[in-house]
Design a protein around this motif. Structure first.
Motif, PDB file in Angstrom:
ATOM      1  N   LYS A 271       0.939  -1.322   0.198  1.00  0.00           N
ATOM      2  CA  LYS A 271       0.028  -0.033   0.022  1.00  0.00           C
ATOM      3  C   LYS A 271       0.937   1.255   0.089  1.00  0.00           C
ATOM      4  O   LYS A 271       1.126   1.951   1.059  1.00  0.00           O
ATOM      5  N   ALA A 273      -0.033   3.950  -1.601  1.00  0.00           N
ATOM      6  CA  ALA A 273      -0.818   5.298  -1.842  1.00  0.00           C
ATOM      7  C   ALA A 273      -0.805   6.091  -0.411  1.00  0.00           C
ATOM      8  O   ALA A 273      -0.870   5.742   0.504  1.00  0.00           O
ATOM      9  N   ASP A 277      -6.972  10.941   5.048  1.00  0.00           N
ATOM     10  CA  ASP A 277      -7.448  10.249   6.164  1.00  0.00           C
ATOM     11  C   ASP A 277      -8.882  10.677   6.299  1.00  0.00           C
ATOM     12  O   ASP A 277      -9.884  10.358   7.006  1.00  0.00           O
ATOM     13  N   LYS A 340      -1.656  -1.627  12.489  1.00  0.00           N
ATOM     14  CA  LYS A 340      -2.056  -1.959  11.314  1.00  0.00           C
ATOM     15  C   LYS A 340      -1.957  -3.734  10.902  1.00  0.00           C
ATOM     16  O   LYS A 340      -2.303  -4.190   9.858  1.00  0.00           O
TER      17      LYS A 340
HETATM   18  N1  CTP Z   1      -3.524   4.002   4.646  1.00  0.00           N
HETATM   19  C1  CTP Z   1      -4.670   3.503   4.132  1.00  0.00           C
HETATM   20  N2  CTP Z   1      -6.032   4.014   4.382  1.00  0.00           N
HETATM   21  C2  CTP Z   1      -5.860   5.077   5.129  1.00  0.00           C
HETATM   22  C3  CTP Z   1      -4.657   5.853   5.336  1.00  0.00           C
HETATM   23  C4  CTP Z   1      -3.470   5.075   5.252  1.00  0.00           C
HETATM   24  O1  CTP Z   1      -4.547   2.257   3.595  1.00  0.00           O
HETATM   25  N3  CTP Z   1      -7.045   5.802   5.241  1.00  0.00           N
HETATM   26  C5  CTP Z   1      -2.268   3.215   4.455  1.00  0.00           C
HETATM   27  C6  CTP Z   1      -1.150   4.114   3.536  1.00  0.00           C
HETATM   28  O2  CTP Z   1      -1.472   3.613   2.241  1.00  0.00           O
HETATM   29  C7  CTP Z   1       0.166   3.603   4.179  1.00  0.00           C
HETATM   30  C8  CTP Z   1      -0.217   3.557   5.518  1.00  0.00           C
HETATM   31  O3  CTP Z   1      -1.539   3.268   5.578  1.00  0.00           O
HETATM   32  O4  CTP Z   1       0.370   2.540   3.461  1.00  0.00           O
HETATM   33  C9  CTP Z   1       0.238   4.791   6.297  1.00  0.00           C
HETATM   34  O5  CTP Z   1      -0.345   5.988   5.923  1.00  0.00           O
HETATM   35  P1  CTP Z   1       0.041   7.183   6.346  1.00  0.00           P
HETATM   36  O6  CTP Z   1      -0.894   8.480   5.782  1.00  0.00           O
HETATM   37  O7  CTP Z   1       1.747   7.308   6.639  1.00  0.00           O
HETATM   38  O8  CTP Z   1      -0.477   7.126   8.058  1.00  0.00           O
HETATM   39  P2  CTP Z   1      -1.792   6.880   8.834  1.00  0.00           P
HETATM   40  O9  CTP Z   1      -2.043   5.663   9.105  1.00  0.00           O
HETATM   41  O10 CTP Z   1      -2.798   7.680   7.758  1.00  0.00           O
HETATM   42  O11 CTP Z   1      -1.383   8.164   9.924  1.00  0.00           O
HETATM   43  P3  CTP Z   1      -1.114   9.549   9.960  1.00  0.00           P
HETATM   44  O12 CTP Z   1      -1.940  10.170   9.097  1.00  0.00           O
HETATM   45  O13 CTP Z   1      -1.736   9.895  11.288  1.00  0.00           O
HETATM   46  O14 CTP Z   1       0.274   9.574  10.248  1.00  0.00           O
END
Ligand code: CTP
Length: 399
Positions: A271, A273, A277, A340
């Motif tokens: 993943k 992408a 959020d 996760k």
């Molecule tokens: N990811 C996902 N779905 C979301 C948010 C994130 O699948 N809604 C996945 C991204 O593709 C990535 C991982 O989770 O592989 C981490 O994403 P990141 O944006 O760095 O972290 P978040 O879990 O969104 O946490 P934060 O924004 O608080 O750093």
């Protein structure tokens, strides 16, 4: 990606010789040691000095050049090749090889090599369609030579039709299949890439700076290594790699649905992408007007965390996430890995100039579920993708 590989690049005389210069550049960039052999006619189009400068090796032109014979010799030239590519290959050259004629250094070396040979023809459309040429081509294929088909387009001779040499990047991809390990053959890999867009109204959206380059590099390298690749991509300005199944999405919700649809049929999920959020709690039906107020408050609603849900349902799958951070890289990435339920997370500090969203390089750390960490220095996103795939192979073997 081609480190330690020796390629002999044969160049015969046609207008497409200039594209062979670009092909050489791609091989060298990928780490290959390239030795160029030019026919006399090829030298009419581009000088050996161009190929010499770009390959860093002397160019071979002469069957009976004593200096070159002592140093390498046409037989040892043929012996040391992991792959022999002739691009462009003229109708004359193909005719010669098909009939076993070896009257110059290039035809002699091609006949003497035990390495796989890829011939990339380029010629006038009428020559290509000539039954004599077609017979020669069929003969060579039957004898085990690999031949790419020329592509259709405007030809230098003024005709339109099939005869153009394929793009150097396509020849590179074809060649890579000979030299790159096929360790992903039979593996189904799902990759997400790029940003998502969360609409606010019909003309505005919330997004992020992700370019999709890292995810596309993983898709490209996985395909080169034989995987069946499904690439679920947010909106990006990139050409999808050849041979991958591309699913285009825009919002996080669309990405969620596409991923969930394909997840159960995947052995590996990466993943990459940058998923938004949050989305607008209400997407306005019409363009929002700025009105009289100096402030605007948008209410946002949390999107589903796709990766976290995959972590909940995963069975024997390998699940890899990415963590793009601006502070406390390792601590933040380790937390995401745990929360996760991932097998591995690729962490990068996007404030590092060599690791940002839109650059062609990355500087990453691989964090594993057992707490171990493995750091890479700055390298191209293609090279990082290859390192990532190497680690996935090890995880699957249980190393
Ligand atoms: N990811 C996902 N779905 C979301 C948010 C994130 O699948 N809604 C996945 C991204 O593709 C990535 C991982 O989770 O592989 C981490 O994403 P990141 O944006 O760095 O972290 P978040 O879990 O969104 O946490 P934060 O924004 O608080 O750093």
């Amino acid at each position: 990606m081609l480190n330690g590989k020796t390629i002999i690049l044969g160049v015969t005389g046609g207008i497409a010789v200039y594209k062979a210069v670009e092909l050489l550049r791609l091989y060298v960039k990928a780490g290959a040691d390239v030795h160029v052999v030019m026919t006399k006619n090829a030298q009419q189009f581009v000088t050996p000095l161009t190929f010499q400068t770009l390959s860093g090796n002397s160019v071979h032109t002469d069957l009976f050049n004593l200096a070159q014979e002592q140093e390498i010799g046409h037989i040892s030239l043929a012996d040391r090749a992991d792959l022999f590519v002739v691009a462009p290959a003229t109708a004359n050259f193909i005719g010669k090889v098909a009939h076993g004629l070896a009257d110059d250094l290039l035809s002699t070396s091609v006949m003497a090599t035990k390495a796989p040979v890829l011939l990339v023809p380029a010629m006038n459309v009428n020559m290509f369609e000539n039954p004599i040429y077609q017979r020669n081509q069929d003969q060579l294929r039957a004898d085990g030579y690999r031949m790419m088909d020329p592509v259709v387009g405007a030809l230098a001779c003024g005709w339109e039709g099939k005869g153009k040499m394929p793009d150097p990047s396509d020849i590179f991809d074809e060649t890579a299949q000979f030299l790159v390990p096929g360790d992903f053959c039979g593996t189904r890999i799902l990759i997400t890439a790029g940003p998502t867009r969360e609409n606010i109204d019909p003309v505005r959206y919330i997004s992020n700076y992700s370019s999709g380059k890292m995810g596309y590099a993983v898709a490209r390298q996985a395909r080169r290594r034989g995987a069946q690749v499904t690439l679920i991509s947010g909106p990006v300005q990139l050409t999808p790699p050849e041979g991958v199944r591309l699913v285009k999405v825009s919002s996080a919700d669309e990405m969620y649905r596409a991923v969930m649809q394909h997840a159960s049929e995947s052995d590996v999920i990466v993943k990459a992408a940058a998923v938004a959020d949050f989305r607008a709690a209400h997407c306005a039906q019409h363009k929002m007007k700025k009105g009289q107020s100096d402030e605007l408050t948008l209410t946002l609603t949390k999107n589903r965390d796709i990766l976290a849900e995959l972590g909940q349902i995963k069975d024997a799958q390998i699940l890899v996430g990415f963590a793009a951070e601006t502070e406390d890289l390792v601590a933040n990435a380790a937390l995401k890995l745990r929360n996760k339920n991932l097998d591995m997370i690729v962490a990068n500090d996007v404030t590092d100039p060599g690791a940002g969203f839109d650059v062609d390089t990355n500087v990453v750390k691989f964090l594993y579920a057992d707490g171990s960490i493995d750091s890479l220095s700055q390298r191209s996103k293609d090279a990082v993708a290859d390192e990532l795939l190497d680690r996935i192979v090890s995880l699957r073997k249980g190393d």
